[in-house]
Write a protein that holds these residues in place. Structure first.
Motif, mmCIF file in Angstrom:
data_model
loop_
_atom_site.group_PDB
_atom_site.id
_atom_site.type_symbol
_atom_site.label_atom_id
_atom_site.label_comp_id
_atom_site.label_asym_id
_atom_site.label_seq_id
_atom_site.Cartn_x
_atom_site.Cartn_y
_atom_site.Cartn_z
ATOM 1 N N ASP A 1 40.409 51.543 40.184
ATOM 2 C CA ASP A 1 40.048 50.177 40.210
ATOM 3 C C ASP A 1 40.638 49.217 41.043
ATOM 4 O O ASP A 1 41.852 49.091 40.901
ATOM 5 N N THR A 2 40.206 48.372 41.952
ATOM 6 C CA THR A 2 40.973 47.780 42.888
ATOM 7 C C THR A 2 41.591 46.737 42.053
ATOM 8 O O THR A 2 42.565 45.790 42.655
ATOM 9 N N ARG A 3 40.994 46.412 40.988
ATOM 10 C CA ARG A 3 41.776 45.091 40.333
ATOM 11 C C ARG A 3 42.859 45.641 39.493
ATOM 12 O O ARG A 3 43.769 44.625 39.251
ATOM 13 N N LYS A 4 43.070 46.935 39.246
ATOM 14 C CA LYS A 4 44.076 47.229 38.544
ATOM 15 C C LYS A 4 45.281 47.816 39.240
ATOM 16 O O LYS A 4 46.321 48.290 38.833
ATOM 17 N N GLY A 5 45.163 48.076 40.636
ATOM 18 C CA GLY A 5 46.504 48.270 41.205
ATOM 19 C C GLY A 5 46.232 49.518 42.255
ATOM 20 O O GLY A 5 45.147 50.200 42.236
ATOM 21 N N SER A 6 47.254 50.094 42.730
ATOM 22 C CA SER A 6 47.277 51.285 43.608
ATOM 23 C C SER A 6 47.171 52.403 42.901
ATOM 24 O O SER A 6 46.827 53.584 43.565
ATOM 25 N N GLN A 7 47.504 52.531 41.641
ATOM 26 C CA GLN A 7 47.574 53.868 41.028
ATOM 27 C C GLN A 7 46.269 54.188 40.582
ATOM 28 O O GLN A 7 45.460 53.212 40.031
ATOM 29 N N PRO A 8 45.982 55.478 40.689
ATOM 30 C CA PRO A 8 44.761 55.903 40.034
ATOM 31 C C PRO A 8 44.591 55.428 38.429
ATOM 32 O O PRO A 8 45.501 55.888 37.818
#
Lengths: 96, 593
Positions: free
Chosen positions: B245-252
């Motif tokens: 989720d691009t809002r939640k950051g770089s980690q899956p």
């Protein structure tokens, strides 16, 4: 003084006029019918544009000078009447 | 005449320190002018001599390192006030303003400007001088300009160790962003310090990616969720699927468990049409197609083994390399395999055996791309080995149209979303081909060399004008195609429909012919077996009888081919068809010799 008021009022009552600003050559707004934030923004941006336009016209022909500047955008038209010390800016929404 | 002067020194004197001394000049040789030599020369008059008095210049090429630029905003605060006035103080500013308003110069100026301004305002109100005339008339786009494409931007992999850009996905709304998956597909060739990251780029800013995605293993494929533009699905090299989720950051946000996922790199993962918008499915060369719900990634919701024997045997399964799913036909999907077969499957089948509906064969190598035509869902494009083929769903034995065999491998292809007869392909030698099938069948309408290394992936943006292709060294190039390739021409849909139908019919006729011939052959061979049985001198066929039989067969074949040719000549309408089955010509040529 009264003539100035009258002139401004006459312009204001024309159809489609959204706002009037009188700015000095340095960019200080003297009189405005819009809110302060917009006024300051318009004053700053337009002053730079008028300088640029004037230089352009002068450079093409040194005898020439800028008399009027009209910016037509999708939503409205900004008309600028420049002078040596002051500008008069009017934002109009022309009738479609 | 040779003039020679000899210096002599004794060997034992070498290396001695020099002892300089002065002495007067000595005349060694005096060469006097010899007029007789002038006879060898001819006087030249006039003499033509070029003289230039200019600066000496030399050319040298320099290419600097890429200039990294960043755009930043500046906050302006009120300025321009004279030094003694503080802009924050209301009193001072008001006083200044009042002072200016009393100035006579001000009064005169404002009067003048006012009149001028009024004039213009009234002008505006009287007539709209910017009115568009003839707005309603359609633009007659009859330009004969040649199709072209130009590169707009190049996005380079910022890492030291370059990886292949294996998959591209455009952002679903507005397409300002491009997500690129990077990985090294060569078996065990990945360098130890190779980074696993994949990036999302803003197409206006090629100097650095907008966002990084950090998976546990390099991503082979990446897709934006068409319903929710913040969610991306990625399939990685170790068989895991994850979503970001691009809002939640770089980690899956979540990844699948390794035990329940694929055992080979996930080559393709696609979002499905569903009410919740969370269903996806993925395919890999281990022979499985798995369905997932991203809310619960610990195990797949469904599993299909691509075993043509329909026994669900993993050892016999075909490895899947590409997947195809069209939201207008939600129950069907297609899988392209490593073995060159396209398997069409039905999702809603009751038993796993019935899931696999039929196969289409015709390719010699893994099918790298598989896509239905957005305007004609019954026809689909496959890109594999050295050709690209167009198929019709009804004809299972062969494709209805195909390109010629190229010199290098075709790696990816896709239809144009705005024109039904245009598709794009990329090759291993770095060229991008644009094919317009209504215009020309044999050759691409436009062929561009994009880069020196091979191109691995290709994706067209929804507007049809921009396309991005990714190369072996991780460089993604953004190209813009000329407007005549990205706007629908007049009658194009009707012409394309006619073309597809015509080709489908032709294949059907060819198939029917083949079947007839086979039946005839079989019946003939059965008959000849009976004849031989009846023949008293079995095995005593004389040479003349053999010759007679050969001649008979030959004439029969020729007759059949000629009839076929006539049938086809009757079918031909618009457009030359050079992709006639070459076997017909070859057979006749051989027999003519």
């Amino acid at each position: 003084m009264a003539e100035v008021e009258e002139t401004l009022k006459r312009i204001q009552t024309q159809k489609g006029v959204q706002g009037i600003i009188i700015v000095t050559a340095e960019g200080i707004p003297i009189r405005s019918t819009l809110d302060n934030a917009s006024t300051v923004q318009y004053a700053g941006l337009i002053q730079q544009l008028v300088m640029k336009a004037r230089v352009t016209v002068r450079e093409m022909d040194p005898q020439n000078d800028l008399t009027f500047l009209r910016i037509r955008s999708k939503k409205n038209e900004i008309m600028i009447a420049p002078d040596k010390d002051y500008f008069l800016i009017v934002i109009q929404n022309p009738t479609d | 005449m040779e003039i020679v002067y000899v210096y002599a020194r004794r060997r034992c004197d070498f290396g001695r320190p020099c002892n300089f001394s002065d002495r007067p000049a000595e005349l060694h040789v005096d060469v006097l002018p010899d007029p007789a030599l002038a006879a060898d020369f001819v006087r030249r008059d006039p003499c033509d001599v070029a003289v230039q008095c200019a600066q000496e210049m030399s050319e040298h090429e320099v290419n600097t390192e890429r200039f990294e630029s960043e755009a930043r905003g500046i906050n302006h605060v009120e300025g321009g006030w004279p030094k003694d006035i503080n802009p924050q103080e209301m009193e001072q500013t008001i006083r200044f303003r009042k002072k200016v308003e009393k100035d006579e110069n001000y009064l005169n100026t404002v009067m003048q400007l006012g009149t001028l301004m009024e004039h213009c305002i009234k002008q505006n109100n009287a007539i709209d001088i910017y009115q568009e005339y003839f707005e309603d008339e359609e633009e007659m786009v009859d330009s004969r300009e040649r199709p072209s494409a130009k590169t707009i931007n190049v996005f380079r992999d910022p890492n030291e160790v370059k990886r292949t850009a294996t998959s591209l996905s455009w952002h679903p709304d507005g397409s300002r962003k491009l997500a690129i998956a990077y990985s090294c597909l060569e078996f065990q060739r990945a360098a130890k310090n190779m980074s696993f990251d994949s990036y999302i780029w803003d197409i206006e800013n090629p100097s650095c990616p907008e966002m990084t995605l950090k998976p546990a293993s390099p991503l082979v494929c990446l897709e934006y969720n068409p319903k929710d533009s913040h969610i991306l699905l990625g399939g990685s090299y170790n068989g895991q699927i994850g979503y970001w989720d691009t809002r939640k950051g770089s980690q899956p946000v979540e990844t699948s468990a390794i035990e329940h996922g694929h055992r080979d790199p996930v080559y393709k993962a696609i979002w499905l049409q569903s009410k919740t918008g969370t269903d996806t499915f993925s395919a890999s060369t281990d022979g499985q197609v798995l369905w997932w719900d991203i809310r619960k990634m610990s195990e797949p919701t469904e599993r299909l083994v691509l075993d043509l024997g329909r026994k669900g045997n993993l050892d016999n399964a075909l490895g899947a390399i590409s997947l195809e799913f069209e939201s207008t036909m939600p129950t069907k999907f297609m899988v392209g395999t490593e073995q060159g077969l396209v398997v069409s499957c039905n999702r809603k089948a009751k038993t796993p055996a019935e899931k696999i509906v039929c196969t289409y064969s015709g390719h010699h190598g893994p099918i790298y791309a598989l896509q239905r035509n957005p305007f004609f869902p019954k026809n689909f494009l496959t890109v594999a080995d050295w050709t690209a083929r167009i198929w019709s769903e009804d004809i299972k034995e062969s494709s209805i149209m195909w390109t010629k065999y190229h010199m290098s491998y075709l790696m990816d292809g896709c239809w144009s979303p705005v024109r039904p007869s245009v598709f794009f392909t990329v090759k291993m030698d770095g060229t991008l081909d644009v094919w317009d099938y209504l215009f020309k069948h044999n050759d691409p309408t436009l062929s561009l060399k994009v880069c020196d290394e091979g191109l691995f992936s290709l994706r067209v943006q929804d507007s049809g004008a921009l396309l991005a292709c990714g190369s072996q060294l991780g460089t993604a190039t953004l190209l813009e195609v000329s407007p005549d390739l990205s706007t629908m021409q007049r009658n194009e849909k009707a012409l394309a429909t006619a073309m597809f139908e015509r080709e489908t019919k032709r294949e059907k006729i060819l198939e029917a012919r083949q079947r007839e011939m086979r039946v005839k052959e079989r019946s003939r061979s059965e008959q000849s077996k009976e004849d031989e049985g009846r023949d008293t001198d079995a095995g005593d066929e004389s040479a003349e009888q053999l010759l007679a039989r050969a001649e008979r067969d030959f004439f029969e074949i020729v007759g059949a081919e000629l009839k076929k040719r006539e049938l086809e000549a009757g079918q031909e309408q618009i457009g030359a068809e050079e992709c006639l089955p070459l076997q017909v010509k070859d057979v006749c040529d051989e027999e003519d010799r």
